[in-house]
Design a protein around this motif. Structure first.
Motif, PDB file in Angstrom:
ATOM      1  N   THR A  67     -51.120   0.095  -1.203  1.00 41.34           N
ATOM      2  CA  THR A  67     -50.304   0.857  -2.147  1.00 41.34           C
ATOM      3  C   THR A  67     -49.139  -0.016  -2.590  1.00 41.34           C
ATOM      4  N   PRO A  68     -48.859  -0.078  -3.885  1.00 39.82           N
ATOM      5  CA  PRO A  68     -47.727  -0.902  -4.336  1.00 39.82           C
ATOM      6  C   PRO A  68     -46.440  -0.513  -3.617  1.00 39.82           C
ATOM      7  N   GLN A  69     -45.621  -1.513  -3.311  1.00 36.61           N
ATOM      8  CA  GLN A  69     -44.378  -1.239  -2.592  1.00 36.61           C
ATOM      9  C   GLN A  69     -43.523  -0.250  -3.374  1.00 36.61           C
ATOM     10  N   LYS A  70     -43.486  -0.394  -4.700  1.00 37.33           N
ATOM     11  CA  LYS A  70     -42.837   0.606  -5.541  1.00 37.33           C
ATOM     12  C   LYS A  70     -43.966   1.478  -6.106  1.00 37.33           C
ATOM     13  N   SER A  71     -44.201   2.582  -5.436  1.00 38.98           N
ATOM     14  CA  SER A  71     -45.402   3.387  -5.714  1.00 38.98           C
ATOM     15  C   SER A  71     -45.183   4.396  -6.841  1.00 38.98           C
ATOM     16  N   THR A  72     -44.724   3.898  -7.984  1.00 36.84           N
ATOM     17  CA  THR A  72     -44.522   4.753  -9.149  1.00 36.84           C
ATOM     18  C   THR A  72     -45.870   5.177  -9.729  1.00 36.84           C
ATOM     19  N   PRO A  73     -45.902   6.211 -10.561  1.00 35.84           N
ATOM     20  CA  PRO A  73     -47.158   6.613 -11.182  1.00 35.84           C
ATOM     21  C   PRO A  73     -47.866   5.479 -11.911  1.00 35.84           C
ATOM     22  N   PRO A  84     -50.757  12.640  -1.809  1.00 33.89           N
ATOM     23  CA  PRO A  84     -49.931  13.391  -0.865  1.00 33.89           C
ATOM     24  C   PRO A  84     -48.814  14.154  -1.587  1.00 33.89           C
ATOM     25  N   ALA A  85     -49.219  15.175  -2.293  1.00 34.66           N
ATOM     26  CA  ALA A  85     -48.281  15.973  -3.091  1.00 34.66           C
ATOM     27  C   ALA A  85     -48.902  17.325  -3.379  1.00 34.66           C
ATOM     28  N   ILE A  86     -48.068  18.297  -3.654  1.00 35.65           N
ATOM     29  CA  ILE A  86     -48.550  19.571  -4.203  1.00 35.65           C
ATOM     30  C   ILE A  86     -48.991  19.302  -5.632  1.00 35.65           C
ATOM     31  N   VAL A  87     -50.186  19.752  -5.976  1.00 31.21           N
ATOM     32  CA  VAL A  87     -50.716  19.541  -7.321  1.00 31.21           C
ATOM     33  C   VAL A  87     -50.957  20.902  -7.956  1.00 31.21           C
ATOM     34  N   GLN A  88     -50.160  21.218  -8.965  1.00 24.70           N
ATOM     35  CA  GLN A  88     -50.277  22.509  -9.639  1.00 24.70           C
ATOM     36  C   GLN A  88     -50.640  22.287 -11.100  1.00 24.70           C
ATOM     37  N   HIS A  89     -51.857  22.680 -11.451  1.00 22.04           N
ATOM     38  CA  HIS A  89     -52.352  22.510 -12.821  1.00 22.04           C
ATOM     39  C   HIS A  89     -52.175  21.067 -13.307  1.00 22.04           C
ATOM     40  N   GLY A  90     -52.513  20.127 -12.425  1.00 19.22           N
ATOM     41  CA  GLY A  90     -52.470  18.715 -12.796  1.00 19.22           C
ATOM     42  C   GLY A  90     -51.115  18.056 -12.671  1.00 19.22           C
ATOM     43  N   VAL A  91     -50.097  18.815 -12.321  1.00 23.19           N
ATOM     44  CA  VAL A  91     -48.731  18.283 -12.190  1.00 23.19           C
ATOM     45  C   VAL A  91     -48.383  18.144 -10.709  1.00 23.19           C
ATOM     46  N   THR A  92     -47.884  16.980 -10.302  1.00 23.65           N
ATOM     47  CA  THR A  92     -47.441  16.790  -8.919  1.00 23.65           C
ATOM     48  C   THR A  92     -45.997  17.284  -8.804  1.00 23.65           C
ATOM     49  N   VAL A  93     -45.805  18.356  -8.046  1.00 22.51           N
ATOM     50  CA  VAL A  93     -44.470  18.968  -7.979  1.00 22.51           C
ATOM     51  C   VAL A  93     -43.729  18.593  -6.701  1.00 22.51           C
ATOM     52  N   SER A  94     -44.313  17.689  -5.927  1.00 21.80           N
ATOM     53  CA  SER A  94     -43.641  17.153  -4.742  1.00 21.80           C
ATOM     54  C   SER A  94     -44.149  15.729  -4.542  1.00 21.80           C
ATOM     55  N   ALA A  95     -43.612  15.037  -3.535  1.00 20.29           N
ATOM     56  CA  ALA A  95     -44.067  13.681  -3.228  1.00 20.29           C
ATOM     57  C   ALA A  95     -43.771  13.386  -1.763  1.00 20.29           C
ATOM     58  N   ALA A  96     -44.808  13.018  -0.994  1.00 19.21           N
ATOM     59  CA  ALA A  96     -44.636  12.661   0.412  1.00 19.21           C
ATOM     60  C   ALA A  96     -45.138  11.237   0.624  1.00 19.21           C
ATOM     61  N   ASN A  97     -44.274  10.366   1.066  1.00 20.40           N
ATOM     62  CA  ASN A  97     -44.618   8.960   1.333  1.00 20.40           C
ATOM     63  C   ASN A  97     -45.010   8.189   0.072  1.00 20.40           C
ATOM     64  N   ASP A 120     -43.412   7.369  -4.249  1.00 18.94           N
ATOM     65  CA  ASP A 120     -42.174   7.291  -5.017  1.00 18.94           C
ATOM     66  C   ASP A 120     -41.738   8.676  -5.541  1.00 18.94           C
ATOM     67  N   PRO A 121     -40.445   8.967  -5.526  1.00 20.37           N
ATOM     68  CA  PRO A 121     -39.949  10.254  -6.033  1.00 20.37           C
ATOM     69  C   PRO A 121     -40.282  10.502  -7.505  1.00 20.37           C
ATOM     70  N   ASN A 160     -42.780  16.409 -10.413  1.00 19.58           N
ATOM     71  CA  ASN A 160     -42.911  16.988 -11.754  1.00 19.58           C
ATOM     72  C   ASN A 160     -43.554  16.026 -12.754  1.00 19.58           C
ATOM     73  N   CYS A 161     -44.423  15.163 -12.248  1.00 17.45           N
ATOM     74  CA  CYS A 161     -45.149  14.223 -13.111  1.00 17.45           C
ATOM     75  C   CYS A 161     -46.473  14.859 -13.567  1.00 17.45           C
ATOM     76  N   PRO A 162     -46.814  14.772 -14.859  1.00 18.31           N
ATOM     77  CA  PRO A 162     -48.119  15.260 -15.330  1.00 18.31           C
ATOM     78  C   PRO A 162     -49.211  14.269 -14.911  1.00 18.31           C
ATOM     79  N   ALA A 163     -49.433  14.188 -13.613  1.00 21.91           N
ATOM     80  CA  ALA A 163     -50.190  13.080 -13.029  1.00 21.91           C
ATOM     81  C   ALA A 163     -51.660  13.068 -13.449  1.00 21.91           C
ATOM     82  N   GLU A 164     -52.290  14.231 -13.476  1.00 23.16           N
ATOM     83  CA  GLU A 164     -53.708  14.243 -13.846  1.00 23.16           C
ATOM     84  C   GLU A 164     -53.912  13.714 -15.266  1.00 23.16           C
TER      85      GLU A 164
END
Length: 250
Positions: free
Chosen positions: A37-43, A71-84, A86-87, A91-95
């Motif tokens: 995983t990249p050290q700076k684990s941005t989207p 490792p996040a809560i995924v609600q309708h394609g949006v990650t609303v948390s982040a564990a381990n 990058d912050p 609230n990223c539209p990750a999907e």
């Protein structure tokens, strides 16, 4: 591409792992590829690594969908948390981000949900007709709830408040290691956790995953519950398998 093959990718805090999955057998259909995983684990950085893994399997994959765990809560394609990770995932539209970056359909799910779903499809709870709760004891406590084969997403049962504590702060496997607890000292914490889950949900089966499940004989026989409780079977393959299956079902 064989119609029973799909790609699952598991995004973790230290590594991003992918493999082709045989959807009939419920097992890997290729060697697993792991990239740090990249050290700076941005989207954007994580999406680039996921793209490398997809490219590795592109010839066998065809244009089928991809299942991703995170490792996040995924609600309708949006990650609303982040564990381990990058912050910036909060609230990223990750999907949507992954779909655009990869140029194909992507199904994004919470990592514990994917692993738990795999256990019901192919592992310790295969074919179970009732309410199954799967927990993973690791750095924290992940959870998945599956009722009659249907996943109820984002349960986060590691964050139940029990006796004034966030449950995973007392009962996660990492806590046992950090505090140097013997199995005799750790079992009462697990007993308190699982009896609370049992009281709140009245499940038909409890499944315990995470690395500590390899030593299930050290603690499961000592838990006094009404509900049958068994160790997970798929180990570290579960997230990838579950992601692949969910990708083709949605």
């Amino acid at each position: 591409m064989a119609t029973n093959i799909a790609l699952g990718i598991d995004i973790g805090g230290s590594g991003i792992k992918g493999a082709l999955v045989d959807l009939h057998a419920g097992d890997f259909a290729s060697e697993r590829l792991r990239i740090e995983t990249p050290q700076k684990s941005t989207p954007a950085n994580v999406a680039a690594v996921v793209g490398e893994i997809v490219a590795n399997f592109a010839d066998q994959l065809g244009d089928g969908p991809i299942g991703l765990t995170i490792p996040a809560i995924v609600q309708h394609g949006v990650t609303v948390s982040a564990a381990n990770i990058d912050p910036a995932w909060v609230n990223c539209p990750a999907e949507k981000l992954f779909c655009e970056a990869l140029g194909r359909d992507v199904v994004l799910v919470n990592d514990a949900d994917a692993a738990g779903f795999a256990e019901v499809q192919f592992g310790a709870a295969k074919g179970h007709p009732g309410l199954v709760i799967i927990t993973t004891l690791g750095t924290g406590i992940g959870s998945a709830i599956v009722h009659r084969g249907v996943l109820i997403p984002n349960s986060e049962l590691g964050h139940l408040e029990i006796d004034g504590f966030d449950a995973e702060k007392r009962a996660a496997a990492s806590v046992r290691a950090r505090e140097g607890l013997s199995w005799g000292e750790y079992v009462p914490r697990l007993q308190r956790y699982y009896e609370t889950v049992e009281f709140l949900f009245s499940p038909d089966l409890l499944v315990v995953g995470g690395g500590v499940s390899k030593k299930a004989d050290k603690f499961l026989p000592h838990l006094k519950l009404r509900t049958p409780i068994v160790p997970a079977q798929l180990q570290n393959r579960a997230g990838i398998i579950g992601a692949a299956v969910l990708a083709v079902q949605q």
